[in-house]
Design a protein around this motif. Structure first.
Motif, PDB file in Angstrom:
ATOM      1  N   GLY A 209       0.872  -1.215   0.012  1.00  0.00           N
ATOM      2  CA  GLY A 209      -0.031   0.078  -0.043  1.00  0.00           C
ATOM      3  C   GLY A 209       0.785   1.357  -0.012  1.00  0.00           C
ATOM      4  O   GLY A 209       0.342   2.131   0.467  1.00  0.00           O
ATOM      5  N   ASP A 224      -0.815  -1.933  -4.408  1.00  0.00           N
ATOM      6  CA  ASP A 224      -1.571  -3.160  -3.808  1.00  0.00           C
ATOM      7  C   ASP A 224      -0.832  -3.648  -2.840  1.00  0.00           C
ATOM      8  O   ASP A 224       0.387  -3.087  -2.259  1.00  0.00           O
ATOM      9  CB  ASP A 224      -2.005  -4.212  -5.024  1.00  0.00           C
ATOM     10  N   ASP A 225      -1.089  -5.220  -2.601  1.00  0.00           N
ATOM     11  CA  ASP A 225      -0.395  -5.823  -1.199  1.00  0.00           C
ATOM     12  C   ASP A 225       0.203  -7.057  -1.934  1.00  0.00           C
ATOM     13  O   ASP A 225       0.550  -7.887  -1.203  1.00  0.00           O
ATOM     14  CB  ASP A 225      -0.972  -6.144  -0.312  1.00  0.00           C
TER      15      ASP A 225
END
Length: 237
Positions: A209, A224-225
């Motif tokens: 993030g 995103d992760d």
């Protein structure tokens, strides 16, 4: 000025490998037009406190440490965080900033040490500031950003952008990451650039993030992760 927030999956206590990974991310960001790339806390080792305590060879000797040469030659300015030797027995958790030509701009040492960092690292005593590309920047490292007075001083000193080199994990870290940084932006009128770990990071799992928030708290870009990445935002001078 285009600024990139990076997220990195570190090889535990491997400065050479992590410096190379960071340089590759800096090159990717440069390809997106970024003129400055911000990296997470302990970019060069991961959050490996036991290893750092046991092996001073993992500490940067100074701002000219040759292990940063690849990153410094990436063709974009960088803010990279690492354990850094001080004049005393303990290292600092320091963010070192270099311009696009690789010249050292400034060094900031984390002032607010988190729990088990106390006694293992030397706390910084002064705020971090620098100017680049017509913008004035401030620096914070992870737990620093939980202290509103740091950002308040930055805004009062004419800073436009706050750079946060951090480690937020899955679990409680997700909520902290999503609450602290837009709050800094909105309360103090700063762009906030967050760099984070993604994947294994010492005792935690970084939640990724990496992101940038506008001065009104609006999220401008977010990774995103899933893995290492950079997100880039243009910030007006």
């Amino acid at each position: 000025m285009k600024i990139a927030a990076a997220q990195l999956t570190c090889v535990p206590a491997d400065v050479t490998a992590n410096a190379a990974s960071a340089a590759a991310l800096a090159a990717r960001a440069r390809g997106q037009g970024a003129e400055l790339v911000v990296f997470p806390e302990f970019t060069l080792t991961g959050y490996e406190l036991e290893a750092l305590a046991g092996d001073p060879g993992l500490w940067l000797a100074d701002a000219e440490d040759p292990r940063l040469d690849g990153l410094r030659s990436a063709g974009t300015a960088v803010a990279v965080n690492a354990a850094l030797r001080t004049g005393g027995p303990l290292p600092a958790i320091a963010t070192l900033v270099y311009d696009a030509d690789g010249a050292h701009v400034t060094t900031y040492a984390k002032q607010h040490l988190y729990r088990h960092e106390q006694g293992a690292f030397a706390a910084g005593r002064t705020d971090g500031r620098f100017a680049l590309g017509g913008l004035r920047f401030s620096l914070g490292v992870c737990f620093d950003n939980h202290f509103p007075e740091l950002a308040a001083r930055s805004a009062a000193d004419g800073c436009t952008v706050h750079l946060a080199s951090s480690l937020y994990g899955t679990g409680d870290g997700r909520a902290e990451r999503a609450g602290i940084h837009p709050g800094i932006a909105k309360e103090h009128g700063l762009y906030v650039v967050l760099a984070n770990h993604v994947g294994p990071a010492g005792p935690w799992t970084g939640c990724g993030g990496a992101a940038v928030w506008a001065p009104d708290g609006t999220l401008l870009a977010e990774a995103d992760d899933l893995g290492p990445d950079v997100v880039t935002v243009e910030i007006p001078a």
